[in-house]
Each structure stands twice: as C-alpha cells, then as structure tokens.
Design a protein around this motif. Structure first.
Motif, PDB file in Angstrom:
ATOM      1  N   ALA A  24      -0.609   4.813   8.393  1.00 12.56           N
ATOM      2  CA  ALA A  24      -1.308   3.942   7.433  1.00 12.56           C
ATOM      3  C   ALA A  24      -0.327   3.419   6.395  1.00 12.56           C
ATOM      4  O   ALA A  24       0.513   4.153   5.884  1.00 12.56           O
ATOM      5  CB  ALA A  24      -2.433   4.704   6.745  1.00 12.56           C
ATOM      6  N   LEU A  25      -0.444   2.116   6.081  1.00 15.63           N
ATOM      7  CA  LEU A  25       0.387   1.536   5.022  1.00 15.63           C
ATOM      8  C   LEU A  25      -0.054   2.041   3.653  1.00 15.63           C
ATOM      9  O   LEU A  25       0.774   2.295   2.780  1.00 15.63           O
ATOM     10  CB  LEU A  25       0.304   0.016   5.078  1.00 15.63           C
ATOM     11  CG  LEU A  25       0.859  -0.644   6.338  1.00 15.63           C
ATOM     12  CD1 LEU A  25       0.650  -2.156   6.272  1.00 15.63           C
ATOM     13  CD2 LEU A  25       2.335  -0.332   6.511  1.00 15.63           C
ATOM     14  N   TRP A  26      -1.337   2.138   3.471  1.00 15.19           N
ATOM     15  CA  TRP A  26      -1.926   2.714   2.264  1.00 15.19           C
ATOM     16  C   TRP A  26      -3.394   3.003   2.569  1.00 15.19           C
ATOM     17  O   TRP A  26      -3.926   2.558   3.591  1.00 15.19           O
ATOM     18  CB  TRP A  26      -1.810   1.764   1.055  1.00 15.19           C
ATOM     19  CG  TRP A  26      -2.369   0.391   1.316  1.00 15.19           C
ATOM     20  CD1 TRP A  26      -3.687   0.016   1.295  1.00 15.19           C
ATOM     21  CD2 TRP A  26      -1.627  -0.782   1.665  1.00 15.19           C
ATOM     22  NE1 TRP A  26      -3.813  -1.309   1.603  1.00 15.19           N
ATOM     23  CE2 TRP A  26      -2.573  -1.834   1.825  1.00 15.19           C
ATOM     24  CE3 TRP A  26      -0.271  -1.057   1.831  1.00 15.19           C
ATOM     25  CZ2 TRP A  26      -2.189  -3.133   2.173  1.00 15.19           C
ATOM     26  CZ3 TRP A  26       0.112  -2.344   2.173  1.00 15.19           C
ATOM     27  CH2 TRP A  26      -0.830  -3.370   2.335  1.00 15.19           C
ATOM     28  N   VAL A  27      -4.039   3.755   1.702  1.00 13.69           N
ATOM     29  CA  VAL A  27      -5.455   4.101   1.877  1.00 13.69           C
ATOM     30  C   VAL A  27      -6.190   3.737   0.596  1.00 13.69           C
ATOM     31  O   VAL A  27      -5.924   4.296  -0.467  1.00 13.69           O
ATOM     32  CB  VAL A  27      -5.629   5.604   2.184  1.00 13.69           C
ATOM     33  CG1 VAL A  27      -7.115   5.940   2.341  1.00 13.69           C
ATOM     34  CG2 VAL A  27      -4.850   5.997   3.437  1.00 13.69           C
ATOM     35  N   THR A  28      -7.114   2.782   0.685  1.00 11.83           N
ATOM     36  CA  THR A  28      -7.893   2.386  -0.490  1.00 11.83           C
ATOM     37  C   THR A  28      -9.173   3.209  -0.549  1.00 11.83           C
ATOM     38  O   THR A  28      -9.726   3.609   0.482  1.00 11.83           O
ATOM     39  CB  THR A  28      -8.237   0.889  -0.452  1.00 11.83           C
ATOM     40  OG1 THR A  28      -9.173   0.633   0.608  1.00 11.83           O
ATOM     41  CG2 THR A  28      -6.984   0.055  -0.222  1.00 11.83           C
ATOM     42  N   ARG A  29      -9.642   3.431  -1.779  1.00 11.80           N
ATOM     43  CA  ARG A  29     -10.820   4.255  -2.005  1.00 11.80           C
ATOM     44  C   ARG A  29     -11.844   3.451  -2.798  1.00 11.80           C
ATOM     45  O   ARG A  29     -11.624   3.120  -3.959  1.00 11.80           O
ATOM     46  CB  ARG A  29     -10.456   5.511  -2.799  1.00 11.80           C
ATOM     47  CG  ARG A  29      -9.547   6.487  -2.080  1.00 11.80           C
ATOM     48  CD  ARG A  29      -8.084   6.124  -2.102  1.00 11.80           C
ATOM     49  NE  ARG A  29      -7.535   6.003  -3.457  1.00 11.80           N
ATOM     50  CZ  ARG A  29      -6.268   5.743  -3.718  1.00 11.80           C
ATOM     51  NH1 ARG A  29      -5.412   5.537  -2.733  1.00 11.80           N
ATOM     52  NH2 ARG A  29      -5.849   5.650  -4.962  1.00 11.80           N
TER      53      ARG A  29
END
Length: 480
Positions: free
Chosen positions: A211-216
């Motif tokens: 994953a490049l990043w994980v948004t919440r």
C-alpha cells in the motif's frame, strides 16, 4: 453508530495497453466479456475453507464465494453522452474490474477487534498499476469504555487501521488479484489488452502488493455521546490555511458536513445512512471524488518516483547497453505519465459536476499540480533532453566510425596512387612500345618513377599523417 472506512491505493503488476479500447472497441469489449465465466469458475477455488460458524452467519448467504466483476464489457460510443446530469457521462469506468470479499475469504485474524467489526471488503483495479482497497468496519466496540481514554483509543484505532490495511492489501493481491491477472494474461498472449507493469527482474516488483498509504475515514453520528471530542481529536492535525477557524469548529457548528483533506477524513452522518456509500447516500459523490483523487495522485506519484530513479541511473550509466536499456524505460514512463495527465483532463469532461468539483478541491488541497503534475512534466522534459543526448551521442559515434573508415580509405588511396604512378612511369621508361601512347612524357611521372620505393612509402606516410592531423583539428573544433 460509528464506522471506519479504510481506503488504500496498492501497487500491482498491471498496465492496460494504451489506446486498446479506442483502436477496436468491439474486440476490446468482447475480450472482457468472454473472460467473466472463467473468473466465476476460478474465484471459489481461491478462497480458504469457510468455517461452519462463519458460513451460517446472518451477514451473508452460506458459502457465498468471492466476486469479481469485469467492467469494460461494452463497446464505447462517443455520441450523445450527456443524457443525464445526475450521473457520469463517461460510458466506460476508469477501473477495469471490481472485487467484493467477506472477512471469511481472507486469513482469519482472531482476537483483532477491528477485524471482528469488518462488514465490507472490496477492491478496484485501475489501468496504471494501481488497485484501490476499501474496507468498512463498525468501531463502536473499539471505542467503548471510559470517556477519558477516547483520544488514546482513537490513536490506537488509527494505527491498527494502517496495519490492517497493509496486511489485507498484501493478501488480496496474493490470493485473488494475481491469479485473476494470470488468467487474463493467459487469454491475451499477444498483449493486445494487458501488459506487465515492469520486467520480472526489475527491483520494482518488490513493491507489488504494498500500500502507498492508508486513509482513515471516520463516519460519526453527531448526536452520539462523545461525538464532539471524537471529531476534534480525529482532525486535530488537519490545517486549512485560508480559514480563520479550526476545521473541527466548522464541522461541529454545521459549516461543514464532511472533511476530506489529509489521511484522516471525517463524515458527519446526520441522516443515519451509514458508511456504505451506496447510490443515493448523502456522501456518495464525495466518496467517488475521493476515489478518483486517490487514483490520479497514486499513479502519478509512482511514475514520478520511477522517473527520478531512472534519470539518476541514466546520469551514472557508462556502457552503451545500459543507456539503451534506460532509453526504453524513459520513453515508456514518459508516455505513461502523459497518458495519465490526459486521462484526468478527459475524465473531467464526463464526471458528474458535484464529483468533479469535490475531486478538484481535494487535489488542490494536496497541491497535486505543484507537487506532482508539474515535477512530472519537468522530468518528462528532462527525459526528452536525455533521450536527445543519447541519440546525439549515438549519431556522433556513428559519424566518428564513418570518418575513420573514410580516413583509412584516404590513407590507403594515397599509398596506392603513389605506387601506381611509380609503376606507370617505370613501365613507360622500360617499354618502348608503351611510349607511343604517351604524347609527351610528363617530367612529374618520370621524377616519381625515379624515386626509391622507400621514399615513396615515407612520403605517403607523411601525407597520411598530415591528413590525420587536419582531421583531428577540425573534429576538435566541431566538438567545441
């Protein structure tokens, strides 16, 4: 009810062949349509055995298999697109497939409170080596407890959401997406529709599934106990430069009903619709816009990183083989970056206006054009200059080889001509029968004929050396 929606862009080994859908729309649509039955047969074999208690749960039909739906199954038409202003006018989705899973379709994570609250897992595959993973979980059990521990529990929830997103992304790619792509590639051996993102020996392959990043995205009922504290803590690190008030204040006093700015997002669910983001739900358009923003930012960010690395490699490359390899990579990535930028511009024409406005606002806040688009265009320009340098170097090398060949011919010709004149003069002097053809013997020919052979060779060598000196002088002048 408080819910958490996770959205994570994931690097995968898939590129669509540029322009395939435009060159032959019918064949392109037929390819995707014909693959659906094989996928439906493949997916049940990929899922792990479902425990009896999970299969009998009320949340889903017993034994329901994973589902992957291919999207590009209809030929594209360019006529009469704007039939409705409440829907997208684009006839083809940006993603090529959609997958839906349940927690039972992945490895069990016993004891994980966030995993236990999962109610939805889905993924979408996009053209340029990116998959979007989406997860929805009910987090009331996670946040339950003493009110004074709510900020700490929110921080723990954030950290666990990132870990869970990364773990799930790896498993979804390994267990489901890779076999699906293998099946599609088996049916497209000529690479008319699908192409690998990179050669198998490229170090970039280590990034696949990451994953490049994980948004919440926290969906909060503003009337629930602790909603104000939850809102303030969740967006405490979000800064909006042109606003005099804190973002949390604008949310709580009704100035905003959602905040999508940087990684921690918040939606105030005043209608009780929840976070399923189904058609007709209050935040459906905003979620669609967030998906598109994540895709364009993610794919261009990967292109930007790879362009930087290849430009650095090209500056350090010494051998001709290395330069030729890098030339192919530079050309391919430059074309891919230009295609992504054009796709965003093209898609903007067909998006529902509310979605387009929200997407542009999100990308503007992320400084998409300043931080990504402009640097990528600058690197494309650098790539063009670097490719021109490589072409000029190759042309100069070819010109040098040509000059050396011509110089060698000239040196050989000087010696050959001198020897031929010597032999001709001596033949005339020694053969009376040939003299009748010479209407007046040349004193120059006679002089050359009277010289020793060693003198002819030395003189030819000196003249050839002078030619080499003249050649080097003019070549140095041209290089300067």
């Amino acid at each position: 009810m408080t819910q958490l929606r996770i959205l994570a862009p994931v690097v995968v080994d898939f590129y669509a062949v540029p322009g395939a859908a435009l060159r032959d729309p019918e064949a392109h649509a037929r390819f995707w349509t014909e693959r659906q039955p094989a996928l439906d047969a493949l997916l049940p074999r990929l899922a792990p055995p479902v425990p009896a208690e999970a299969a009998g749960a009320a949340s889903a039909p017993a034994g329901s298999p994973p589902a992957v739906v291919l999207k590009h199954t209809r030929p594209r038409s360019s006529l009469n697109l704007y039939r409705s202003i409440s829907e997208h006018a684009a006839e083809r989705t940006l993603h090529v497939l959609t997958g839906r899973l349940r927690p039972e379709h992945l490895a069990e994570r016993s004891g994980d409170l966030l995993w236990a609250g999962l109610v939805e897992i889905s993924f979408r595959l996009y053209d340029h080596g990116l998959m979007l993973l989406e997860m929805l979980a009910e987090v009331d059990p996670w946040l339950a407890g003493q009110a004074d521990r709510l900020p700490a529990r929110l921080d723990e929830l954030q950290a666990r959401a990132v870990e869970l997103g990364e773990q799930t992304a790896r498993e979804v790619v390994r267990r489901y997406l890779d076999p699906v792509l293998a099946l599609l590639r088996e049916a497209d051996r000529d690479e008319e529709v699908l192409a690998a993102a990179t050669p198998a020996d490229d170090p970039v392959t280590a990034e696949f599934g990451e994953a490049l990043w994980v948004t919440r995205s926290l969906v909060v009922d503003p009337s629930a106990p602790g909603a104000e504290e939850m809102t303030r803590h969740w967006v405490k690190d979000v800064v909006i430069g042109d606003d005099q008030r804190a973002p949390a204040d604008r949310l709580l006093d009704g100035g905003l009903d959602h905040l999508v700015r940087w990684l921690n997002y918040l939606f105030l669910d005043r209608t009780g619709a929840g976070a399923r983001m189904l058609p007709g739900d209050p935040f459906r358009d905003q979620w669609e816009a967030l998906r598109y923003a994540q895709v364009f930012y993610g794919v261009l960010e990967r292109i930007d990183a790879r362009l930087s690395k290849i430009l650095a490699d090209s500056a350090a490359a010494d051998s001709r083989w290395e330069l030729e390899q890098l030339k192919g990579k530079l050309t391919g990535l430059s074309q891919r970056a230009e295609l992504i930028i054009m796709e965003r511009q093209d898609l903007s024409k067909y998006l529902k206006r509310a979605v387009r406005v929200e997407m542009d606002a999100i990308l503007d806040f992320w400084d998409y054009e300043k931080l990504l688009e402009q640097p990528v265009l600058f690197k494309i320009e650098l790539c063009g200059r670097r490719l021109a340098e490589l072409a000029a170097r190759r042309t100069a090398r070819s010109a040098m080889f040509t000059d050396l060949i011509l110089l060698g011919i000239a040196m050989t010709s000087i010696l050959g001509t001198a020897l031929a004149v010597t032999e001709f003069g001596r033949s005339i002097a020694s053969d009376p029968e040939m003299a009748v053809y010479d209407l007046g013997r040349s004193s120059l020919v006679a002089w050359v004929a009277s010289q020793p052979a060693d003198a002819i060779l030395v003189t030819s060598g000196v003249v050839s050396a002078l030619l080499v000196v003249v050649y080097l002088f003019f070549r140095r002048d041209r290089s300067a």
